[in-house]
Scaffold this motif. Structure first.
Motif, PDB file in Angstrom:
ATOM      1  N   LEU A 131       0.872  -1.172   0.000  1.00 33.72           N
ATOM      2  CA  LEU A 131       0.000   0.000   0.000  1.00 33.72           C
ATOM      3  C   LEU A 131       0.908   1.220   0.000  1.00 33.72           C
ATOM      4  O   LEU A 131       1.586   1.495   0.994  1.00 33.72           O
ATOM      5  CB  LEU A 131      -0.902   0.009   1.236  1.00 33.72           C
ATOM      6  CG  LEU A 131      -1.672  -1.273   1.538  1.00 33.72           C
ATOM      7  CD1 LEU A 131      -2.489  -1.125   2.822  1.00 33.72           C
ATOM      8  CD2 LEU A 131      -2.563  -1.651   0.376  1.00 33.72           C
ATOM      9  N   SER A 158       2.599   4.618   0.398  1.00 30.62           N
ATOM     10  CA  SER A 158       2.440   5.628   1.425  1.00 30.62           C
ATOM     11  C   SER A 158       3.269   6.856   1.068  1.00 30.62           C
ATOM     12  O   SER A 158       4.382   6.708   0.567  1.00 30.62           O
ATOM     13  CB  SER A 158       2.922   5.062   2.760  1.00 30.62           C
ATOM     14  OG  SER A 158       2.777   5.995   3.786  1.00 30.62           O
ATOM     15  N   PRO A 159       2.731   8.005   1.270  1.00 28.28           N
ATOM     16  CA  PRO A 159       1.510   8.343   1.993  1.00 28.28           C
ATOM     17  C   PRO A 159       0.259   8.404   1.118  1.00 28.28           C
ATOM     18  O   PRO A 159      -0.831   8.668   1.617  1.00 28.28           O
ATOM     19  CB  PRO A 159       1.815   9.730   2.561  1.00 28.28           C
ATOM     20  CG  PRO A 159       2.696  10.355   1.536  1.00 28.28           C
ATOM     21  CD  PRO A 159       3.526   9.221   0.974  1.00 28.28           C
ATOM     22  N   PHE A 171      -3.085   6.681   2.104  1.00 26.33           N
ATOM     23  CA  PHE A 171      -3.645   7.254   3.329  1.00 26.33           C
ATOM     24  C   PHE A 171      -4.290   8.614   3.035  1.00 26.33           C
ATOM     25  O   PHE A 171      -5.335   8.941   3.581  1.00 26.33           O
ATOM     26  CB  PHE A 171      -2.561   7.384   4.399  1.00 26.33           C
ATOM     27  CG  PHE A 171      -2.026   6.054   4.848  1.00 26.33           C
ATOM     28  CD1 PHE A 171      -2.764   5.237   5.686  1.00 26.33           C
ATOM     29  CD2 PHE A 171      -0.780   5.620   4.431  1.00 26.33           C
ATOM     30  CE1 PHE A 171      -2.280   4.010   6.105  1.00 26.33           C
ATOM     31  CE2 PHE A 171      -0.281   4.390   4.833  1.00 26.33           C
ATOM     32  CZ  PHE A 171      -1.036   3.583   5.671  1.00 26.33           C
ATOM     33  N   ARG A 172      -3.657   9.394   2.165  1.00 23.78           N
ATOM     34  CA  ARG A 172      -4.231  10.698   1.781  1.00 23.78           C
ATOM     35  C   ARG A 172      -5.581  10.530   1.079  1.00 23.78           C
ATOM     36  O   ARG A 172      -6.524  11.250   1.366  1.00 23.78           O
ATOM     37  CB  ARG A 172      -3.268  11.441   0.857  1.00 23.78           C
ATOM     38  CG  ARG A 172      -2.130  12.070   1.567  1.00 23.78           C
ATOM     39  CD  ARG A 172      -1.350  12.997   0.634  1.00 23.78           C
ATOM     40  NE  ARG A 172      -0.217  13.518   1.340  1.00 23.78           N
ATOM     41  CZ  ARG A 172       1.028  13.467   0.906  1.00 23.78           C
ATOM     42  NH1 ARG A 172       1.303  12.936  -0.262  1.00 23.78           N
ATOM     43  NH2 ARG A 172       2.010  13.968   1.623  1.00 23.78           N
ATOM     44  N   LEU A 220      -2.862  12.308   9.069  1.00 29.04           N
ATOM     45  CA  LEU A 220      -2.277  11.260   8.236  1.00 29.04           C
ATOM     46  C   LEU A 220      -1.368  10.351   9.070  1.00 29.04           C
ATOM     47  O   LEU A 220      -1.475   9.131   9.006  1.00 29.04           O
ATOM     48  CB  LEU A 220      -1.489  11.885   7.077  1.00 29.04           C
ATOM     49  CG  LEU A 220      -1.050  10.880   6.034  1.00 29.04           C
ATOM     50  CD1 LEU A 220      -1.348  11.416   4.650  1.00 29.04           C
ATOM     51  CD2 LEU A 220       0.421  10.597   6.168  1.00 29.04           C
ATOM     52  N   ARG A 221      -0.489  10.951   9.856  1.00 27.53           N
ATOM     53  CA  ARG A 221       0.399  10.135  10.723  1.00 27.53           C
ATOM     54  C   ARG A 221      -0.410   9.359  11.754  1.00 27.53           C
ATOM     55  O   ARG A 221      -0.083   8.220  12.077  1.00 27.53           O
ATOM     56  CB  ARG A 221       1.440  11.004  11.406  1.00 27.53           C
ATOM     57  CG  ARG A 221       2.516  11.467  10.474  1.00 27.53           C
ATOM     58  CD  ARG A 221       3.579  12.217  11.261  1.00 27.53           C
ATOM     59  NE  ARG A 221       4.501  12.842  10.354  1.00 27.53           N
ATOM     60  CZ  ARG A 221       5.715  12.364  10.089  1.00 27.53           C
ATOM     61  NH1 ARG A 221       6.120  11.259  10.655  1.00 27.53           N
ATOM     62  NH2 ARG A 221       6.500  12.995   9.248  1.00 27.53           N
ATOM     63  N   GLN A 241      -1.815   6.367   9.994  1.00 30.43           N
ATOM     64  CA  GLN A 241      -0.768   5.359   9.788  1.00 30.43           C
ATOM     65  C   GLN A 241      -0.475   4.604  11.078  1.00 30.43           C
ATOM     66  O   GLN A 241      -0.360   3.374  11.070  1.00 30.43           O
ATOM     67  CB  GLN A 241       0.512   6.017   9.266  1.00 30.43           C
ATOM     68  CG  GLN A 241       0.426   6.455   7.830  1.00 30.43           C
ATOM     69  CD  GLN A 241       1.688   7.166   7.368  1.00 30.43           C
ATOM     70  OE1 GLN A 241       2.277   7.959   8.110  1.00 30.43           O
ATOM     71  NE2 GLN A 241       2.092   6.894   6.147  1.00 30.43           N
ATOM     72  N   HIS A 298       1.308  -5.442   9.101  1.00 29.84           N
ATOM     73  CA  HIS A 298       2.369  -5.019   8.205  1.00 29.84           C
ATOM     74  C   HIS A 298       3.684  -5.724   8.527  1.00 29.84           C
ATOM     75  O   HIS A 298       3.859  -6.271   9.610  1.00 29.84           O
ATOM     76  CB  HIS A 298       2.559  -3.501   8.276  1.00 29.84           C
ATOM     77  CG  HIS A 298       3.068  -3.036   9.606  1.00 29.84           C
ATOM     78  ND1 HIS A 298       2.292  -3.063  10.758  1.00 29.84           N
ATOM     79  CD2 HIS A 298       4.272  -2.558   9.974  1.00 29.84           C
ATOM     80  CE1 HIS A 298       3.007  -2.620  11.766  1.00 29.84           C
ATOM     81  NE2 HIS A 298       4.210  -2.302  11.322  1.00 29.84           N
ATOM     82  N   LEU A 312       8.039   1.209   6.639  1.00 25.68           N
ATOM     83  CA  LEU A 312       7.771   1.372   5.214  1.00 25.68           C
ATOM     84  C   LEU A 312       8.823   0.609   4.414  1.00 25.68           C
ATOM     85  O   LEU A 312      10.016   0.706   4.691  1.00 25.68           O
ATOM     86  CB  LEU A 312       7.785   2.847   4.809  1.00 25.68           C
ATOM     87  CG  LEU A 312       6.682   3.713   5.421  1.00 25.68           C
ATOM     88  CD1 LEU A 312       6.799   5.144   4.913  1.00 25.68           C
ATOM     89  CD2 LEU A 312       5.301   3.163   5.150  1.00 25.68           C
ATOM     90  N   GLY A 368       6.020   1.924   0.777  1.00 28.42           N
ATOM     91  CA  GLY A 368       4.687   1.587   1.208  1.00 28.42           C
ATOM     92  C   GLY A 368       4.666   0.646   2.387  1.00 28.42           C
ATOM     93  O   GLY A 368       5.696   0.145   2.839  1.00 28.42           O
ATOM     94  N   VAL A 369       3.459   0.429   2.860  1.00 28.02           N
ATOM     95  CA  VAL A 369       3.207  -0.505   3.948  1.00 28.02           C
ATOM     96  C   VAL A 369       2.946  -1.858   3.304  1.00 28.02           C
ATOM     97  O   VAL A 369       2.062  -1.989   2.459  1.00 28.02           O
ATOM     98  CB  VAL A 369       1.981  -0.049   4.771  1.00 28.02           C
ATOM     99  CG1 VAL A 369       1.674  -1.052   5.867  1.00 28.02           C
ATOM    100  CG2 VAL A 369       2.198   1.342   5.339  1.00 28.02           C
TER     101      VAL A 369
END
Length: 194
Positions: free
Chosen positions: A98, A100-101, A104-105, A129-130, A133, A142, A151, A168-169
């Motif tokens: 996934l 990142s960021p 998430f955004r 956002l943080r 996460q 993860h 990440l 990404g995650v």
């Protein structure tokens, strides 16, 4: 089929579904390939055979869980594109990446009021956002690198983004988020942590 052609077709879920149906129809119902395609699409006539689906983990409650449900739903209904140069989700050998960021955004922009409003977000949270996460990391789905980095880094080894690095995650196993998994994106190669 070349990876680039498949990626182009998969960008539009309806086109990809139509491609699969036309392949199944042209192959004939007695053809084993046709039976596999039809079973994957849920239209198969395999009355005596049961299609095995990998069980999907239940998703916990909370903000991280809301995010994972959104990803799972997006993969299922193909509103989240996967494995294309523009995609925020990629199937890699170790699971689902996934980006990142970005991912998430997108989630926060599309669900900010309903999601953040439904959960108690401490007033001290300056960066939603943080915070999101961290809530996702709390689920423990993860993969951390040996040095504890959350990440993971990958680089495009061919295609239009040749040499571009993405982070990404990494969710492992991938079945946690999808019953039916796409092919591994062979254009991405994992990089060792620096």
């Amino acid at each position: 089929m070349p990876l680039e052609v498949r990626s182009w077709l998969e960008q539009d879920g309806q086109v990809w579904d139509a491609f699969g149906r036309s392949f199944a129809v042209s192959a004939g119902s007695a053809n084993p390939i046709s039976q596999i395609v039809e079973a994957a699409a849920g239209t198969g006539q395999l009355a005596d055979q049961e299609v095995q689906r990998t069980p999907v983990d239940p998703i916990p409650q909370g903000l991280g869980g809301d995010f994972m449900r959104w990803v799972r739903s997006g993969l299922k209904d193909r509103s989240l594109v996967i494995n294309t140069p523009e995609a925020l989700v990629h199937r890699v050998p170790d699971g689902l990446l996934l980006l990142s960021p970005g991912i998430f955004r997108v989630f926060l922009l599309s669900h900010a009021e309903q999601t953040l409003g439904a959960h108690e977000v401490p007033e001290t949270v300056a960066d939603p956002l943080r915070h999101l996460q961290r809530e996702v990391f709390k689920l423990g789905w993860h993969v951390n690198s040996d040095s504890g980095v959350t990440l993971q880094a990958y680089v495009w080894c061919h295609g239009p983004k040749l040499g571009v690095k993405v982070h990404g995650v990494l969710i492992s196993p991938a079945q946690r988020l999808a019953e039916v998994l796409p092919a591994v994106n062979a254009a991405l190669e994992r990089q060792a942590p620096a």
